[in-house]
Design a protein around this motif. Sequence first.
Motif, mmCIF file in Angstrom:
data_model
loop_
_atom_site.group_PDB
_atom_site.id
_atom_site.type_symbol
_atom_site.label_atom_id
_atom_site.label_comp_id
_atom_site.label_asym_id
_atom_site.label_seq_id
_atom_site.Cartn_x
_atom_site.Cartn_y
_atom_site.Cartn_z
ATOM 1 N N GLU A 98 121.017 -0.649 -18.632
ATOM 2 C CA GLU A 98 121.973 -0.707 -17.535
ATOM 3 C C GLU A 98 123.420 -0.571 -17.992
ATOM 4 O O GLU A 98 124.330 -0.655 -17.187
ATOM 5 N N GLY A 99 123.638 -0.410 -19.264
ATOM 6 C CA GLY A 99 125.005 -0.295 -19.770
ATOM 7 C C GLY A 99 125.002 0.027 -21.240
ATOM 8 O O GLY A 99 123.956 0.155 -21.847
ATOM 9 N N SER A 100 126.192 0.164 -21.789
ATOM 10 C CA SER A 100 126.266 0.460 -23.211
ATOM 11 C C SER A 100 126.509 -0.821 -23.992
ATOM 12 O O SER A 100 127.195 -1.719 -23.514
ATOM 13 N N PRO A 101 125.968 -0.942 -25.193
ATOM 14 C CA PRO A 101 126.134 -2.156 -25.970
ATOM 15 C C PRO A 101 127.566 -2.358 -26.452
ATOM 16 O O PRO A 101 127.984 -3.466 -26.703
ATOM 17 N N ALA A 102 128.348 -1.288 -26.560
ATOM 18 C CA ALA A 102 129.725 -1.408 -27.051
ATOM 19 C C ALA A 102 130.698 -1.194 -25.907
ATOM 20 O O ALA A 102 131.383 -0.186 -25.826
ATOM 21 N N SER A 103 130.753 -2.136 -24.984
ATOM 22 C CA SER A 103 131.669 -2.016 -23.842
ATOM 23 C C SER A 103 132.909 -2.828 -24.083
ATOM 24 O O SER A 103 132.881 -3.910 -24.523
ATOM 25 N N ARG A 147 129.433 -13.591 -22.067
ATOM 26 C CA ARG A 147 129.720 -12.188 -21.756
ATOM 27 C C ARG A 147 129.022 -11.270 -22.761
ATOM 28 O O ARG A 147 128.442 -10.247 -22.391
ATOM 29 N N GLY A 148 129.032 -11.634 -24.038
ATOM 30 C CA GLY A 148 128.354 -10.835 -25.054
ATOM 31 C C GLY A 148 126.853 -10.799 -24.849
ATOM 32 O O GLY A 148 126.227 -9.737 -24.949
ATOM 33 N N TRP A 149 126.262 -11.959 -24.546
ATOM 34 C CA TRP A 149 124.816 -12.005 -24.294
ATOM 35 C C TRP A 149 124.474 -11.146 -23.078
ATOM 36 O O TRP A 149 123.479 -10.430 -23.085
ATOM 37 N N TYR A 150 125.311 -11.249 -22.039
ATOM 38 C CA TYR A 150 125.053 -10.525 -20.796
ATOM 39 C C TYR A 150 125.143 -9.014 -21.021
ATOM 40 O O TYR A 150 124.274 -8.264 -20.564
ATOM 41 N N ARG A 151 126.158 -8.586 -21.725
ATOM 42 C CA ARG A 151 126.304 -7.145 -22.021
ATOM 43 C C ARG A 151 125.125 -6.628 -22.839
ATOM 44 O O ARG A 151 124.617 -5.539 -22.595
ATOM 45 N N ARG A 152 124.706 -7.422 -23.822
ATOM 46 C CA ARG A 152 123.584 -7.021 -24.670
ATOM 47 C C ARG A 152 122.295 -6.928 -23.850
ATOM 48 O O ARG A 152 121.518 -5.997 -24.002
ATOM 49 N N ALA A 153 122.094 -7.875 -22.955
ATOM 50 C CA ALA A 153 120.896 -7.872 -22.110
ATOM 51 C C ALA A 153 120.897 -6.661 -21.184
ATOM 52 O O ALA A 153 119.855 -6.013 -20.989
ATOM 53 N N LYS A 154 122.056 -6.345 -20.611
ATOM 54 C CA LYS A 154 122.157 -5.166 -19.740
ATOM 55 C C LYS A 154 121.867 -3.886 -20.528
ATOM 56 O O LYS A 154 121.165 -3.010 -20.039
ATOM 57 N N ALA A 155 122.380 -3.807 -21.734
ATOM 58 C CA ALA A 155 122.142 -2.629 -22.564
ATOM 59 C C ALA A 155 120.654 -2.516 -22.912
ATOM 60 O O ALA A 155 120.085 -1.418 -22.887
ATOM 61 N N ASP A 156 120.019 -3.653 -23.201
ATOM 62 C CA ASP A 156 118.596 -3.647 -23.524
ATOM 63 C C ASP A 156 117.752 -3.180 -22.348
ATOM 64 O O ASP A 156 116.692 -2.596 -22.526
ATOM 65 N N ARG A 157 118.258 -3.448 -21.110
ATOM 66 C CA ARG A 157 117.550 -3.002 -19.906
ATOM 67 C C ARG A 157 117.947 -1.594 -19.518
ATOM 68 O O ARG A 157 117.483 -1.077 -18.509
#
Length: 60
Positions: free
Chosen positions: A55-60, A43-53
Motif C-alpha cells: 500500500e505504500g513505499s518503505p522509504a516515505s 509511524r515507522g511501524w505503520y509505514r513498514r506495515a503498509k509497504a508490506d501490504r
Amino acid sequence: MGSKYTKRYTEEFKRDAIALVDSSGKAVTAVAQELGISSESLRGWYRRAKADRGEGSPAS
C-alpha cells in the motif's frame, strides 16, 4: 545524547498498535500518545506495515 536503554516492543504489540490506527480512524500521533509510545516509532511501524501490504513505499 540518547538514553543507554532502548525500549523494545514485541511484534504482537506493534501489530496491535498498527491495527488500532487502522480501525480507530485516529492520527498516528493520537494513537501513539494513548499508548504512551513515540509517535515516530509508531509511524515507522505503520509505514513498514503498509509497504508490506503493498500500500505504500518503505522509504516515505
